[in-house]
Design an enzyme around this catalytic site. Structure first.
Site, PDB file in Angstrom:
ATOM      1  N   GLY A  90       0.793  -1.224   0.000  1.00 26.11           N
ATOM      2  CA  GLY A  90       0.000   0.000   0.000  1.00 26.11           C
ATOM      3  C   GLY A  90       0.823   1.271   0.000  1.00 26.11           C
ATOM      4  N   CYS A 149     -27.277  -9.854 -16.450  1.00 24.63           N
ATOM      5  CA  CYS A 149     -26.667  -9.564 -17.747  1.00 24.63           C
ATOM      6  C   CYS A 149     -27.625  -9.978 -18.864  1.00 24.63           C
ATOM      7  CB  CYS A 149     -25.346 -10.312 -17.878  1.00 24.63           C
ATOM      8  SG  CYS A 149     -24.639 -10.190 -19.536  1.00 24.63           S
ATOM      9  N   CYS A 154     -25.694 -13.031 -20.943  1.00 18.12           N
ATOM     10  CA  CYS A 154     -25.397 -14.347 -20.355  1.00 18.12           C
ATOM     11  C   CYS A 154     -26.240 -14.641 -19.128  1.00 18.12           C
ATOM     12  CB  CYS A 154     -23.908 -14.460 -20.024  1.00 18.12           C
ATOM     13  SG  CYS A 154     -23.425 -13.538 -18.553  1.00 18.12           S
ATOM     14  N   CYS A 172     -22.517  -7.736 -18.985  1.00 19.44           N
ATOM     15  CA  CYS A 172     -21.307  -7.910 -18.189  1.00 19.44           C
ATOM     16  C   CYS A 172     -20.219  -6.986 -18.714  1.00 19.44           C
ATOM     17  CB  CYS A 172     -20.788  -9.344 -18.313  1.00 19.44           C
ATOM     18  SG  CYS A 172     -21.770 -10.557 -17.467  1.00 19.44           S
ATOM     19  N   CYS A 214     -18.345 -13.155 -19.729  1.00 16.92           N
ATOM     20  CA  CYS A 214     -19.653 -13.223 -20.377  1.00 16.92           C
ATOM     21  C   CYS A 214     -19.626 -14.223 -21.525  1.00 16.92           C
ATOM     22  CB  CYS A 214     -20.029 -11.826 -20.894  1.00 16.92           C
ATOM     23  SG  CYS A 214     -21.761 -11.649 -21.334  1.00 16.92           S
TER      24      CYS A 214
END
Lengths: 259, 283
Positions: B29, B238, B241, B263, B269
């Site tokens: 970080g 979606c 899909c 998606c 997808c």
């Protein structure tokens, strides 16, 4: 934090700017609940002294011993930076002359008041919000202004907001740098009234720098007069103002216009 | 192959970047400064990510590049071509087959595995930037772990909008120490940052910073007790899909307010459709 020892002990504090003296040989004790005024003309070292006391400037010599809650008297100049910052947002408060320097202008009034709480670990929105509302009420700002930015506030309101933002963590020592500077007299009077009430009710100790003798007459228990970086006279406020001994103090007192 | 050095950058530059990467992985970080080079693309197009990718690539790697989850958008296609040409590495669109994935603003839906590297393109690495404009001050705040200001931003969100409205680049705390900007990924992806088996590297070219999340690092999204973090997404399935658990893009399909949700991860997808899972609008 017992009352049998001073809250703040300053010993031989000095700050030089190259060859020039910012302030020198400053020593005093501040007792719990006491308000100390520092007066003097522009350039006399008042603000330098205040910044050194509050850890904003590093003095060249001397000690600033603060009576901390958990460890007793500690020389704050010897503290590490994180410890000093922690002190700066819990037990200390710093009210600046220009509220724009002490506030976050792009953050709402509530956020400004809540910042110190969040900085010391408050993580409950409801609690922070309630504390902000409580403090806005104490400094006479209407509750419906809580989500407004300080930019939309008048100068007096901004200064009151700055005071609320500083006092929300219940500090024991407040540094004020010309808290009434730049305000018109009626607003000044209200602000002084408010400050006096808060200081008395919360039992705060305060160091107030100003060039306005009326401010110290109203707020300060004791007074230090500075000239060219040195303390030329100190004593009880009424004593110093009514019976000035040093030539400069006499000049200062006689310069005030009587309306 | 070509007249370029492997993966475009010279060996000394790659070495410099790898040093920064090692330091970044050692301090999760923490933003490590590095001497970012000019790349043959404009700032904002992923110059940081490209340099990190170049420093990590080996000839055996299989590279995948996505832009907002998609393999076939300009940014993804041109960066993929760039490395196919300058490094001659194999490329793929399948998340599971890739060893190194460079991404702009998404984490793939398919869970990552050990041995994979995910490289993020980062526009602004400093999470405190818009709260505190001074870089000297923000660095000091990181050093002193002085992060109260981050919550002031979240407070402002709730005060103004009734909820934390930050939807992307949602600040996180890494391994209990540094507050980090996860690059502008949707906050839906934030939970995937934490405990991820893959190495996650972040490169900001213009800002000259590199930071990293080693595998299995704890990453916590900042929030309030009474306003907990909510990894939200569009409340639809979606249209292609039928997936209900993937992050969706809203696509405007006509001028009469018609829209569909698909998606954003094209590989995920396509994989679902190939496996025979057609959505409501699939033809």
């Amino acid at each position: 934090m017992s009352a049998d020892r001073p809250l703040l002990q300053v010993r031989n504090l000095a700050k030089r700017y190259g060859a020039r003296t910012g302030c020198a040989e400053v020593s005093f004790d501040l007792w719990p609940g006491e308000v100390m005024g520092i007066v003097g003309e522009s350039g006399s070292g008042k603000s330098t002294l205040l910044n050194c006391l509050a850890g904003q400037l590093a003095p060249d010599a001397g000690q600033v011993i603060f009576d901390t809650r958990d460890r007793g008297p500690v020389d704050t100049l010897a503290l590490s930076e994180p410890e000093r910052r922690m002190l700066g947002r819990t037990d200390w408060a710093f009210v600046r002359q220009n509220p724009r320097d002490g506030l976050r202008m792009a953050v709402s009034a509530g956020g400004n008041v809540g910042e110190r709480l969040m900085a010391v670990g408050a993580r409950n929105y409801g609690t922070i919000r309630a504390a902000a509302l409580d403090w806005l009420a104490r400094v006479e700002i209407a509750a419906d202004r809580i989500d407004d930015r300080p930019a939309s506030f008048s100068g007096g309101m901004q200064q009151r907001l700055q005071i609320a933002r500083n006092l929300v963590t219940g500090p024991r020592l407040v540094f004020m740098d010309e808290p009434t500077g730049g305000l018109d007299v009626s607003v000044q009077a209200r602000l002084l009234d408010l400050l006096r009430g808060l200081v008395r009710r919360m039992g705060l100790s305060a160091v107030i720098v100003t060039h306005d003798l009326a401010v110290v007459r109203l707020l300060a228990d004791r007074l230090m007069v500075m000239k060219s970086g040195l303390v030329v006279e100190s004593g009880l406020t009424d004593q110093v103002l009514d019976d000035p001994q040093h030539a400069y103090t006499q000049l200062l007192v006689s310069s005030v216009l009587q309306v | 192959m070509s007249d370029y050095n492997f993966a475009y950058l010279d060996e000394e530059t790659k070495r410099m970047i790898r040093r920064a990467l090692l330091k970044a992985v050692a301090i999760p970080g923490y933003q490590v400064p590095f001497a970012s080079r000019e790349m043959p693309m404009p700032y904002g197009w992923g110059t940081g990510g490209v340099q990190v990718t170049a420093a990590c690539l080996t000839p055996e790697d299989r590279l995948k590049v996505i832009d907002q989850g998609a393999d076939d958008t300009t940014n993804a296609v041109s960066i993929r071509k760039f490395f196919a040409k300058t490094a001659g590495v194999a490329t793929t669109e399948a998340t599971a087959e890739a060893t190194l994935i460079q991404t702009r603003h998404r984490i793939p839906e398919t869970p990552l595995t050990e041995g994979q590297i995910l490289v993020y393109q980062v526009p602004i690495p400093e999470p405190l930037r818009f709260l505190e404009p001074r870089e000297t001050e923000t660095r000091r705040m990181h050093a002193l772990e002085d992060y109260g200001l981050m919550h002031v931003k979240l407070y402002e969100d709730i005060a103004r909008h009734g909820a934390i409205s930050t939807a992307y680049a949602y600040p996180v705390k890494v391994a209990g120490r540094y507050v980090m900007d996860p690059s502008p990924i949707p906050k839906f992806d934030n939970p995937k940052l934490s405990g991820c088996p893959a190495i996650q590297l972040f490169g900001a070219g213009r800002e000259q910073r590199i930071y990293a999340l080693p595998p299995y690092t704890e990453v916590v999204s900042l929030d309030f007790e009474d306003h907990p973090f909510d990894p939200s997404k569009a409340d639809h399935a979606c249209a292609l899909c039928g997936a209900t658990a993937s992050y969706l893009d809203e696509v405007i399909v006509d001028d009469a307010g018609g829209r569909m949700f698909v998606c954003s991860d094209t590989d995920y997808c396509a994989g679902r459709r190939a496996a025979g899972d057609p959505g409501e609008d699939a033809a």
